[in-house]
Design a protein around this motif. Structure first.
Motif, PDB file in Angstrom:
ATOM      1  N   CYS A 140      -8.578  -5.923   0.174  1.00 53.23           N
ATOM      2  CA  CYS A 140      -7.384  -5.869   1.846  1.00 53.23           C
ATOM      3  C   CYS A 140      -8.784  -5.054   2.988  1.00 53.23           C
ATOM      4  N   THR A 141      -8.843  -6.232   3.710  1.00 55.41           N
ATOM      5  CA  THR A 141      -9.739  -5.572   4.470  1.00 55.41           C
ATOM      6  C   THR A 141      -9.741  -4.994   5.717  1.00 55.41           C
ATOM      7  N   PHE A 142      -8.218  -5.046   6.129  1.00 55.47           N
ATOM      8  CA  PHE A 142      -7.444  -4.142   7.496  1.00 55.47           C
ATOM      9  C   PHE A 142      -6.860  -2.667   6.242  1.00 55.47           C
ATOM     10  N   LEU A 143      -7.297  -2.524   5.542  1.00 56.59           N
ATOM     11  CA  LEU A 143      -6.635  -1.748   5.028  1.00 56.59           C
ATOM     12  C   LEU A 143      -7.400  -0.012   5.401  1.00 56.59           C
ATOM     13  N   SER A 144      -6.628   0.595   5.866  1.00 54.44           N
ATOM     14  CA  SER A 144      -7.899   1.957   6.752  1.00 54.44           C
ATOM     15  C   SER A 144      -7.255   3.420   5.830  1.00 54.44           C
ATOM     16  N   ASP A 145      -7.740   4.388   5.881  1.00 51.40           N
ATOM     17  CA  ASP A 145      -7.376   5.424   5.155  1.00 51.40           C
ATOM     18  C   ASP A 145      -5.452   6.217   6.102  1.00 51.40           C
ATOM     19  N   ASN A 146      -5.397   6.230   6.794  1.00 48.31           N
ATOM     20  CA  ASN A 146      -4.690   6.235   7.283  1.00 48.31           C
ATOM     21  C   ASN A 146      -3.249   5.366   6.492  1.00 48.31           C
ATOM     22  N   GLY A 147      -3.544   4.151   6.610  1.00 50.52           N
ATOM     23  CA  GLY A 147      -2.800   3.769   5.513  1.00 50.52           C
ATOM     24  C   GLY A 147      -2.137   4.537   4.084  1.00 50.52           C
ATOM     25  N   MET A 148      -3.415   4.483   3.652  1.00 49.33           N
ATOM     26  CA  MET A 148      -3.011   4.747   1.991  1.00 49.33           C
ATOM     27  C   MET A 148      -2.897   6.193   1.807  1.00 49.33           C
ATOM     28  N   VAL A 149      -3.065   7.272   3.020  1.00 45.16           N
ATOM     29  CA  VAL A 149      -2.918   8.538   2.941  1.00 45.16           C
ATOM     30  C   VAL A 149      -0.873   8.445   2.509  1.00 45.16           C
ATOM     31  N   SER A 150      -0.546   7.695   4.033  1.00 48.43           N
ATOM     32  CA  SER A 150       0.704   7.701   4.694  1.00 48.43           C
ATOM     33  C   SER A 150       1.471   6.784   2.923  1.00 48.43           C
ATOM     34  N   PHE A 151       0.558   5.514   2.229  1.00 51.44           N
ATOM     35  CA  PHE A 151       1.283   5.380   1.170  1.00 51.44           C
ATOM     36  C   PHE A 151       2.087   6.909   0.196  1.00 51.44           C
ATOM     37  N   VAL A 152       0.467   6.919  -0.441  1.00 49.55           N
ATOM     38  CA  VAL A 152       0.153   7.900  -1.209  1.00 49.55           C
ATOM     39  C   VAL A 152       1.916   9.005  -1.181  1.00 49.55           C
ATOM     40  N   LYS A 153       1.603   9.559   0.500  1.00 54.17           N
ATOM     41  CA  LYS A 153       3.072  10.654   0.576  1.00 54.17           C
ATOM     42  C   LYS A 153       4.394   9.720   0.286  1.00 54.17           C
ATOM     43  N   ALA A 154       4.544   8.931   0.936  1.00 52.06           N
ATOM     44  CA  ALA A 154       5.458   8.223   0.880  1.00 52.06           C
ATOM     45  C   ALA A 154       6.166   7.666  -0.796  1.00 52.06           C
ATOM     46  N   ALA A 155       5.254   6.978  -1.651  1.00 52.80           N
ATOM     47  CA  ALA A 155       5.371   6.772  -2.950  1.00 52.80           C
ATOM     48  C   ALA A 155       5.213   7.765  -3.753  1.00 52.80           C
ATOM     49  N   VAL A 156       6.047   9.168  -4.369  1.00 56.67           N
ATOM     50  CA  VAL A 156       5.768   9.871  -4.582  1.00 56.67           C
ATOM     51  C   VAL A 156       5.525  10.187  -6.420  1.00 56.67           C
ATOM     52  N   SER A 157       5.874   8.433  -7.342  1.00 54.42           N
ATOM     53  CA  SER A 157       6.391   9.093  -8.484  1.00 54.42           C
ATOM     54  C   SER A 157       4.470   8.159  -8.847  1.00 54.42           C
ATOM     55  N   LEU A 158       3.778   7.818  -7.655  1.00 55.26           N
ATOM     56  CA  LEU A 158       2.520   6.813  -7.848  1.00 55.26           C
ATOM     57  C   LEU A 158       1.469   7.721  -9.058  1.00 55.26           C
ATOM     58  N   GLU A 159       0.938   7.199  -9.963  1.00 57.37           N
ATOM     59  CA  GLU A 159       0.441   7.822 -11.063  1.00 57.37           C
ATOM     60  C   GLU A 159      -1.121   6.685 -11.224  1.00 57.37           C
ATOM     61  N   SER A 160      -1.314   5.978 -10.909  1.00 56.67           N
ATOM     62  CA  SER A 160      -2.090   5.402 -11.276  1.00 56.67           C
ATOM     63  C   SER A 160      -3.204   4.081  -8.977  1.00 56.67           C
ATOM     64  N   LEU A 161      -4.343   4.563  -9.496  1.00 59.49           N
ATOM     65  CA  LEU A 161      -4.347   3.276  -7.955  1.00 59.49           C
ATOM     66  C   LEU A 161      -5.680   3.460  -8.227  1.00 59.49           C
ATOM     67  N   GLN A 162      -6.089   1.894  -8.148  1.00 58.98           N
ATOM     68  CA  GLN A 162      -7.647   1.208  -7.750  1.00 58.98           C
ATOM     69  C   GLN A 162      -7.599   0.661  -6.565  1.00 58.98           C
ATOM     70  N   LEU A 163      -8.971   0.950  -6.235  1.00 54.15           N
ATOM     71  CA  LEU A 163      -9.352   0.215  -4.773  1.00 54.15           C
ATOM     72  C   LEU A 163     -10.060  -0.930  -5.092  1.00 54.15           C
ATOM     73  N   GLU A 164     -10.195  -2.273  -4.707  1.00 55.63           N
ATOM     74  CA  GLU A 164     -11.458  -2.457  -4.865  1.00 55.63           C
ATOM     75  C   GLU A 164     -11.831  -3.524  -3.878  1.00 55.63           C
ATOM     76  N   GLU A 165     -13.190  -3.725  -3.234  1.00 53.15           N
ATOM     77  CA  GLU A 165     -13.700  -4.291  -2.309  1.00 53.15           C
ATOM     78  C   GLU A 165     -12.548  -4.017  -0.837  1.00 53.15           C
ATOM     79  N   CYS A 166     -12.156  -2.152  -0.929  1.00 54.71           N
ATOM     80  CA  CYS A 166     -11.405  -2.475   0.564  1.00 54.71           C
ATOM     81  C   CYS A 166     -12.681  -1.064   0.927  1.00 54.71           C
TER      82      CYS A 166
END
Length: 676
Positions: A414-440
């Motif tokens: 996901c080449t257009f995804l940046s730090d702001n988007g990931m932090v915003s997602f983690v804040k919204a998805a309060v149940s998140l337990e596993s996160l994997q990022l590859e070639e971002c």
């Protein structure tokens, strides 16, 4: 000559009258030459194998009666009246290929209801009785019989419907119509065929519609059917499966260019129990099939559609609008769908728990935003997005808000995804337990630590791989709250990640038990040693493969601090690791099961030290020494000592170990899988 035949002679030659009572019997004379004829009276009955009968002066040919002279129609009527429940059908199937194919062409509703040992009911005033055929005896086990069918392994047949306990897999050259016919005829008495998998295309005598027809007629208990890479079948074969296999629950079609929407629609209408469908690289299957699956299959829960160019927004919309309330797992890959499909998924995917979107090039930022804003993915727990250019900060934030119960997120390429988007997602998805990022590649250290800080103390697994935007910290980091929930940390092939970042992590992740730092060239003892010392829970699995700057200092400390919990240690390619590390492992790692020191500086002395540890001799099951050039034949006695409990040993590219030594090791450790 006639005078000689009429001579009675004396008692000393041939008592009792004429030598030959009839002139025609002179054929019994045996000619030994031109001057001598000798007669030997027969004392046993002559054995004549030729199909001729001698009667006076007439020679008649003896004609043997055979059931083979009957046409197929008559044999069909005989076979369908064979007793149900006996071995007569198996015996007949073993006679010839012709009989086998005839038996496999009989549908279940065409069979007589006669049971073994019972007489048949007269039909239309007839006085027919059940045909009893002596079953063929065989020395083969598992019900197979000797027969003239060279390719078929004909099994014992019982035509009562089974529960589908048997599984059959035909690969490559084994996949023929004759084998399918044998399976159809022979599996009923042993629980019934429940799962059939056909893989590979036999160009000489491959599976055709005839073989699938036999399965459709003879296997009503079939529940799972997989057809992979078969170009010789068409709708005709699947129509028969749809007609006879109403219990079908799982269908996999991969690279079957001859199958179209017609047959898949027939299966959808005839198999209401269908729960799982995979359609991959079927160029003639399109929207109509998905529409039928959604309409006629109320139990459909899992569906995968991959590389089908005829599938578009209409098919996805029809599927989810009809079956969205019970679809649980969906995978869409390489399809010509647009933002409209994601909007429908976000609105109707009420039961979705797992969603994978892979290589969907026509979907933009708007599609992901609408999917998250649809508020229909409340039950979504796992989301995988790979190679979708539409994933941006705005879209991923909307997905986080619309999927509050998502626990696993995997983002690849996901080449257009940046730090702001990931932090915003983690804040919204309060149940998140596993996160994997590859070639971002736009994710940096700021985003990495932001994810840890804002994970609300629920994140258990974090993995970064091939993210080239990671650069080692060149500035101070303020005190951050620890992420006590994190148990698994994997940072692989992120070359910018170094000692400074690892030092910060040592304060944030005290409860990590699984650590993977493979391929981090910038990590040294200076950064790794504090992290190892800060892990209070006890490390269980550690992978340091490719960390070329990690030395014995860190490995010895690791063995001393976590030897009672460490089960896996991978030091492949760690060129600074020597015999001292193996000595520490032998002394402190009492539960170690897997050890990899390939391409390190380990020598015979280190292997000897490892074998000296009594505790590790019992626990160690897999040992890899591949590429250890300092190992020689001197280590063979110690490997033999370690090998008492070993299940796997890798000594490839150990140039110091001779071929004779390898052969001796293989001979002594016969229970161990040795790669040499």
């Amino acid at each position: 000559m006639s005078k000689l035949l009429e001579f009675s002679g004396g008692d000393d030659f041939c008592p009792g009258g004429y030598v030959c009572p009839s002139p025609m019997d002179s054929i019994l004379f045996l000619s030994l030459g031109h001057q001598v004829d000798v007669y030997f009276p027969s004392r046993k009955r002559s054995r004549i194998n030729a199909p001729f009968v001698f009667s006076g002066e007439k020679v008649e040919e003896k004609k043997q009666a055979s059931i083979e002279v009957l046409p197929d129609e008559c044999l069909f009527e005989i076979f369908r009246r064979l007793p149900v429940g006996g071995q007569e059908r198996s015996a007949c199937a073993g006679v010839s290929k012709r009989w086998l194919m005839l038996l496999s062409s009989i549908c279940r509703d065409e069979l007589s209801t006669i049971k073994s040992g019972e007489a048949s009911e007269p039909e239309e005033g007839g006085n027919a009785t059940a045909m009893q055929i002596e079953p063929i005896k065989s020395d083969k086990k598992d019900g197979f019989v000797q027969s003239n069918v060279s390719e078929a392994e004909t099994e014992v047949l019982d035509n009562k419907e089974g529960d589908g306990f048997l599984s059959r897999c035909l690969d490559g050259k084994k996949a023929t119509d004759v084998r399918l016919a044998a399976i159809a005829v022979g599996t009923a008495s042993r629980g019934g065929l429940g799962k059939l998998s056909i893989r590979g295309n036999n160009s000489f005598r491959g599976v055709t519609d005839s073989g699938l027809k036999a399965i459709g007629r003879g296997c009503p208990s079939l529940k799972a059917l997989s057809l992979w890479d078969i170009s010789t079948i068409s709708d005709e074969g699947l129509f028969e499966v749809a007609s006879g296999c109403h219990q079908l629950e799982k269908l996999d079609l991969c690279q079957c260019p001859g199958i179209t929407d017609k047959s898949l629609m027939a299966i959808a209408k005839s198999c209401p129990n269908l729960a799982s469908v995979t359609i991959e690289s079927c160029l003639k299957i399109g929207n109509e099939s998905l529409q039928a699956l959604g309409k006629y299959c109320p139990n459909l829960k899992f569906i995968t559609v991959k590389n089908c160019p005829l599938v578009g927004d209409q098919g996805i919309a029809s599927l989810f609008s009809s079956a969205g309330n019970h679809l649980m797992k969906v995978k869409l890959q390489t399809l010509n769908i647009s933002d409209m499909s994601l909007a429908v998924i976000g609105h109707y995917g009420e039961a979705l728990t797992d969603l994978a979107l892979i290589n969907l090039q026509n979907i933009n930022e708007r599609g992901f935003w609408v999917m998250g804003s649809g508020l229909g993915l409340k039950k979504l727990r796992s989301l995988v997005i790979t190679a979708c250019q539409g994933v941006t900060d705005l879209g991923i934030e909307a997905v986080g808000k619309g999927c509050p119960n998502v626990k696993q997120l995997c983002l690849r390429k996901c080449t257009f995804l940046s730090d702001n988007g990931m932090v915003s997602f983690v804040k919204a998805a309060v149940s998140l337990e596993s996160l994997q990022l590859e070639e971002c590649h736009r994710i940096s250290q700021a985003g990495f630590f932001g994810i840890l800080v804002h994970s609300a103390g629920k994140l258990k697994a974090l993995a970064f791989e091939n993210c080239f935007g990671m650069k080692d910290l060149a500035f101070g980091v303020p005190a951050l709250p620890p992420c006590n929930s994190l148990k698994s940390l994997s940072i692989r092939n992120c070359n910018g990640f170094g000692d400074a970042s690892l030092a910060v992590l040592s304060r944030l992740c005290p409860n990590v038990v699984h650590l993977n730092l493979g391929g981090l060239n910038g990590v040294t003892d200076y950064g790794l040693l504090p992290f190892v010392q800060s892990c209070d829970a006890g490390l269980v699995k550690v992978n340091l493969s490719g960390c070329v700057n990690v030395s014995d200092k860190t490995i010895s400390a690791l063995a001393k601090l976590h030897g009672e919990t460490l089960e896996l240690l991978n030091l492949n390619g760690c060129g600074c690791v020597t015999d001292a590390s193996l000595a520490a492992v032998a002394d402190f790692c009492s539960v170690l099961r897997e050890l990899d020191v390939s391409k390190s500086r380990v020598s015979d002395f280190g292997i000897a030290a490892l074998a000296g540890g009594s505790a590790i001799q019992i626990s160690l099951q897999i040992l890899s020494l591949s590429g250890c050039v300092l190992a020689s034949d001197k280590c063979l006695p110690y490997l033999h000592k370690l090998g008492n409990n070993l299940k796997g040993l890798n000594i490839q590219q150990c140039v110091g170990i001779s071929h004779r030594g390898v052969d001796l090791l293989v001979e002594r450790l016969w229970w161990c899988d040795i790669l040499s």
